[in-house]
Enzyme design. Structure first.
Site, PDB file in Angstrom:
ATOM      1  N   VAL A  11       1.516  -1.641  -0.089  1.00  0.00           N
ATOM      2  CA  VAL A  11       0.025   0.121   0.419  1.00  0.00           C
ATOM      3  C   VAL A  11       1.268   1.087  -0.524  1.00  0.00           C
ATOM      4  O   VAL A  11       0.754   2.049  -1.031  1.00  0.00           O
ATOM      5  CB  VAL A  11      -0.453  -0.468   1.675  1.00  0.00           C
ATOM      6  N   THR A 122      -5.709  -0.601   7.502  1.00  0.00           N
ATOM      7  CA  THR A 122      -6.588  -0.978   7.475  1.00  0.00           C
ATOM      8  C   THR A 122      -6.822  -1.280   9.618  1.00  0.00           C
ATOM      9  O   THR A 122      -5.910  -2.220  10.044  1.00  0.00           O
ATOM     10  CB  THR A 122      -7.163  -2.470   7.272  1.00  0.00           C
ATOM     11  N   GLU A 155      -7.466   2.332   1.280  1.00  0.00           N
ATOM     12  CA  GLU A 155      -7.092   1.913   0.439  1.00  0.00           C
ATOM     13  C   GLU A 155      -8.273   0.774  -0.447  1.00  0.00           C
ATOM     14  O   GLU A 155      -7.974  -0.458   0.362  1.00  0.00           O
ATOM     15  CB  GLU A 155      -5.185   1.445   0.803  1.00  0.00           C
ATOM     16  N   PHE A 156      -7.888   0.808  -1.244  1.00  0.00           N
ATOM     17  CA  PHE A 156      -9.364  -0.646  -1.890  1.00  0.00           C
ATOM     18  C   PHE A 156      -7.917  -0.842  -2.983  1.00  0.00           C
ATOM     19  O   PHE A 156      -8.710  -2.065  -3.768  1.00  0.00           O
ATOM     20  CB  PHE A 156     -10.269   0.192  -2.226  1.00  0.00           C
ATOM     21  N   LEU A 157      -6.818  -1.189  -3.074  1.00  0.00           N
ATOM     22  CA  LEU A 157      -6.397  -1.535  -4.076  1.00  0.00           C
ATOM     23  C   LEU A 157      -6.004  -3.125  -3.791  1.00  0.00           C
ATOM     24  O   LEU A 157      -5.703  -3.700  -2.449  1.00  0.00           O
ATOM     25  CB  LEU A 157      -4.865  -1.051  -4.182  1.00  0.00           C
ATOM     26  N   LYS A 215     -14.151   0.106   5.088  1.00  0.00           N
ATOM     27  CA  LYS A 215     -12.713  -0.451   4.493  1.00  0.00           C
ATOM     28  C   LYS A 215     -13.500  -2.220   5.204  1.00  0.00           C
ATOM     29  O   LYS A 215     -13.438  -3.111   3.987  1.00  0.00           O
ATOM     30  CB  LYS A 215     -11.637  -0.124   5.473  1.00  0.00           C
ATOM     31  N   ASN A 219     -14.154  -5.200   2.198  1.00  0.00           N
ATOM     32  CA  ASN A 219     -13.186  -6.643   2.483  1.00  0.00           C
ATOM     33  C   ASN A 219     -14.895  -7.475   2.380  1.00  0.00           C
ATOM     34  O   ASN A 219     -14.709  -9.474   2.401  1.00  0.00           O
ATOM     35  CB  ASN A 219     -12.290  -6.381   3.292  1.00  0.00           C
ATOM     36  N   PHE A 260     -16.111 -11.609  -7.757  1.00  0.00           N
ATOM     37  CA  PHE A 260     -15.889 -12.268  -7.139  1.00  0.00           C
ATOM     38  C   PHE A 260     -16.641 -13.947  -6.896  1.00  0.00           C
ATOM     39  O   PHE A 260     -17.579 -13.844  -6.049  1.00  0.00           O
ATOM     40  CB  PHE A 260     -16.175 -10.934  -5.707  1.00  0.00           C
ATOM     41  N   CYS A 271      -5.146  -9.574   3.268  1.00  0.00           N
ATOM     42  CA  CYS A 271      -6.255  -8.830   3.319  1.00  0.00           C
ATOM     43  C   CYS A 271      -7.642  -9.885   4.184  1.00  0.00           C
ATOM     44  O   CYS A 271      -7.829  -9.143   5.302  1.00  0.00           O
ATOM     45  CB  CYS A 271      -6.567  -7.872   2.841  1.00  0.00           C
TER      46      CYS A 271
HETATM   47  C1  UGA Z   1      -8.124  -6.889  -1.188  1.00  0.00           C
HETATM   48  C2  UGA Z   1      -9.592  -6.467  -1.806  1.00  0.00           C
HETATM   49  O1  UGA Z   1     -10.261  -7.236  -3.464  1.00  0.00           O
HETATM   50  C3  UGA Z   1      -8.563  -4.880  -2.112  1.00  0.00           C
HETATM   51  O2  UGA Z   1     -10.007  -3.864  -2.211  1.00  0.00           O
HETATM   52  C4  UGA Z   1      -8.281  -4.318  -0.749  1.00  0.00           C
HETATM   53  O3  UGA Z   1      -7.223  -3.070  -0.768  1.00  0.00           O
HETATM   54  C5  UGA Z   1      -7.492  -5.890  -0.103  1.00  0.00           C
HETATM   55  O4  UGA Z   1      -8.033  -6.752  -0.473  1.00  0.00           O
HETATM   56  C6  UGA Z   1      -6.578  -4.934   1.157  1.00  0.00           C
HETATM   57  O5  UGA Z   1      -7.619  -4.982   1.889  1.00  0.00           O
HETATM   58  O6  UGA Z   1      -6.039  -3.905   0.848  1.00  0.00           O
HETATM   59  P1  UGA Z   1      -6.184  -8.911  -2.326  1.00  0.00           P
HETATM   60  O7  UGA Z   1      -6.523  -9.262  -1.126  1.00  0.00           O
HETATM   61  O8  UGA Z   1      -5.268  -8.140  -3.201  1.00  0.00           O
HETATM   62  O9  UGA Z   1      -7.207  -7.265  -1.828  1.00  0.00           O
HETATM   63  O10 UGA Z   1      -6.771  -9.413  -3.355  1.00  0.00           O
HETATM   64  P2  UGA Z   1      -8.229  -9.535  -4.020  1.00  0.00           P
HETATM   65  O11 UGA Z   1      -8.420  -9.704  -5.245  1.00  0.00           O
HETATM   66  O12 UGA Z   1      -9.165  -9.080  -3.712  1.00  0.00           O
HETATM   67  O13 UGA Z   1      -8.596 -11.573  -3.718  1.00  0.00           O
HETATM   68  C7  UGA Z   1      -8.245 -12.342  -2.536  1.00  0.00           C
HETATM   69  C8  UGA Z   1      -8.324 -13.684  -2.901  1.00  0.00           C
HETATM   70  O14 UGA Z   1      -9.637 -13.885  -2.914  1.00  0.00           O
HETATM   71  C9  UGA Z   1      -6.646 -14.187  -3.014  1.00  0.00           C
HETATM   72  O15 UGA Z   1      -7.003 -15.064  -2.238  1.00  0.00           O
HETATM   73  C10 UGA Z   1      -8.456 -14.217  -4.288  1.00  0.00           C
HETATM   74  O16 UGA Z   1      -7.982 -16.012  -5.350  1.00  0.00           O
HETATM   75  C11 UGA Z   1      -9.665 -15.177  -3.664  1.00  0.00           C
HETATM   76  N1  UGA Z   1     -10.952 -14.920  -5.229  1.00  0.00           N
HETATM   77  C12 UGA Z   1     -11.160 -13.730  -5.165  1.00  0.00           C
HETATM   78  C13 UGA Z   1     -11.776 -15.895  -4.896  1.00  0.00           C
HETATM   79  O17 UGA Z   1     -11.153 -16.744  -4.539  1.00  0.00           O
HETATM   80  N2  UGA Z   1     -12.506 -15.533  -6.083  1.00  0.00           N
HETATM   81  C14 UGA Z   1     -12.676 -14.803  -6.216  1.00  0.00           C
HETATM   82  O18 UGA Z   1     -13.586 -14.898  -7.463  1.00  0.00           O
HETATM   83  C15 UGA Z   1     -11.911 -13.657  -6.351  1.00  0.00           C
END
Ligand code: UGA
Length: 434
Positions: A11, A122, A155-157, A215, A219, A260, A271
């Site tokens: 972040v 967070t 942050e939402f990245l 936040k 999540n 998702f 996260c």
């Molecule tokens: C997540 C949130 O999406 C962000 O918006 C947030 O800012 C971030 O946490 C944070 O709090 O810092 P991130 O953990 O980087 O982001 O990744 P994601 O793309 O959200 O994936 C999280 C997990 O969910 C991964 O293990 C992914 O494989 C899994 N996932 C995601 C699934 O199993 N199915 C889906 O349909 C989507």
């Protein structure tokens, strides 16, 4: 405007590089001297598409620099943005805020005039108020007149697309509470985000507690969506339905949306698991049952376990297992709470030989071998387990992979392959909910 970003993890580093691109004078601070030296040379310490280029651009333009000296950086800063980590604490649930408080104490000690303290990490609801009180007390104790306003700016990245998310966020959430210096803080936040506001990106301005809740709510909601489809995947397996078709049709309803809803081995990363646990713990402290968040966590644990058990049950004793993917998701080298590491450890403990490969993540894997590439990992294996859906795995020539292997088992933890294609390539295929 001088912006100090404390913490150069995902972040912090992405924020520092992004704000440098928008023209701020950014100083990134980290306690890790070796990391600061690498960053100062333009070496990006994490695998994140586009970040290395942005870092080098900021250094070349003179907008971005790095230091370990937090005290010196604070003295003439207008904004200090804290992006230090808030991992799960020793009780296994609540967030450990010691890194945040260390930054807060430095700000309280070294702030000279008006300063905005942005909390990007967070943190549980109410942390902003605790930080502000702590700062006010310390400033009063040293007889100074500095005014520090604590702002919540979550942050939402997403890792893997962090630079794009940061340059083109869906929304900017800013939480500021009433107080004598509110206008000063609001003006500085507006100046910081002006380039984004100019692009028409919506700004949600609210009180600090609401911003802190946004936040966790976001999540936990996303984690719930994943757990919901994973719950349905278990049902699909029992009744012979295909969760991918179910998810696609559900997602066509705009009230549900397609994002998702990918069933798999469950969510991981730094996260969702941590934030869902912390939300449940916060609720408990307040006498509230965060039942849906708790269920999301429970379903996630069960989904992982269900997949692991299916893999273990499908192996002959002392099998050689190729594991493709170790990062918790593609396009990152982050392995925090990655299901792949848990699977590798379980396979080793059960007496199997593990040969793993990930394009970016190279973690220590006790008892397992890290291979140089995907085909090397698959060569001679009895089974192949796909844990992270990197493009190079999705695009693999399955027939060629099968020829290199000894056995025919393919466990697809991310539904990356068409079952029919896998079967035609000679595999005994098992996906998730298909
Ligand atoms: C997540 C949130 O999406 C962000 O918006 C947030 O800012 C971030 O946490 C944070 O709090 O810092 P991130 O953990 O980087 O982001 O990744 P994601 O793309 O959200 O994936 C999280 C997990 O969910 C991964 O293990 C992914 O494989 C899994 N996932 C995601 C699934 O199993 N199915 C889906 O349909 C989507």
């Amino acid at each position: 405007m001088k912006l100090v970003v404390v913490g150069t993890g995902y972040v912090g580093l992405v924020s520092a590089a992004t704000f440098a691109k928008t023209g701020c004078d950014v100083v990134g601070v980290d306690i890790d001297a070796a990391k600061v030296a690498r960053l100062s040379r333009g070496e990006c310490p994490i695998h994140e598409p586009g970040l290395g280029e942005l870092l080098q651009e900021g250094l070349a333009d003179g907008n971005l620099s790095f230091t370990t000296d937090l005290a010196a950086a604070i003295v003439d800063a207008q904004i200090v943005l804290s992006a230090v980590s808030t991992p799960t604490g020793p009780d296994g649930e609540r967030a450990d805020l010691s890194a945040v408080f260390a930054v807060v104490d430095a700000v309280a000690e070294h702030a000279t005039g008006d300063l905005v303290f942005i909390n990007k990490s967070t943190v549980p609801v109410g942390t902003g108020r605790i930080c502000e009180e702590r700062i006010e007390k310390a400033i009063a104790a040293r007889g100074a007149t500095a005014r520090v306003v604590v702002v919540s700016n979550p942050e939402f990245l997403q890792e893997g697309s962090a630079v794009q998310n940061s340059l083109e966020p869906h929304r900017i959430v800013i939480g500021i509470n009433d107080g004598p210096a509110k206008m000063m803080a609001a003006e500085r936040m507006a100046a910081l985000y002006r380039p984004f506001i100019g692009e028409g990106i919506p700004v949600a301005l609210m009180d600090r507690e609401s911003a802190e809740v946004v936040k966790y709510a976001s999540n936990a909601f996303l984690a719930t969506k994943i757990s919901f489809i994973n719950m349905m995947s278990a049902l699909c397996e029992k009744v012979g339905a295909d969760v991918r078709q179910v998810a696609a049709a559900m997602g066509q309803d705009p009230r549900i949306g397609p994002a998702f809803l990918r069933a798999g081995v469950g969510y991981g990363g730094s996260c969702f698991p941590k934030d869902v646990r912390a939300l449940v713990a916060t609720g408990r402290e307040l006498g509230l049952d965060m039942a849906i968040a708790a269920a999301a966590q429970q379903v996630n644990d069960a989904q992982r376990e269900r997949f692991f058990q299916a893999v273990l049950a499908g192996l002959s004793p002392a099998a050689t297992v190729a594991v493709w993917g170790l990062a918790f998701k593609p396009e990152t080298d982050d392995v925090r709470e990655s299901p792949a590491l848990e699977l590798a450890a379980k396979l080793v403990a059960a007496g199997h030989r593990v040969r793993a490969f990930d394009p970016a993540a190279k973690p220590a894997l006790p008892g397992a071998e890290l291979c140089a590439n995907a085909l090397e990992a698959a060569t001679g294996a009895d089974a192949l387990v796909l844990m992270t859906e990197w493009a190079e795995f999705r695009g693999a020539d399955l027939a060629a992979v099968r020829k290199l292997m000894r056995g025919d088992r393919l466990f697809d933890g991310r539904n990356a392959y068409e079952p029919e294609t896998a079967k035609q390539a000679g595999f005994a295929y098992r996906g998730v909910g298909v």
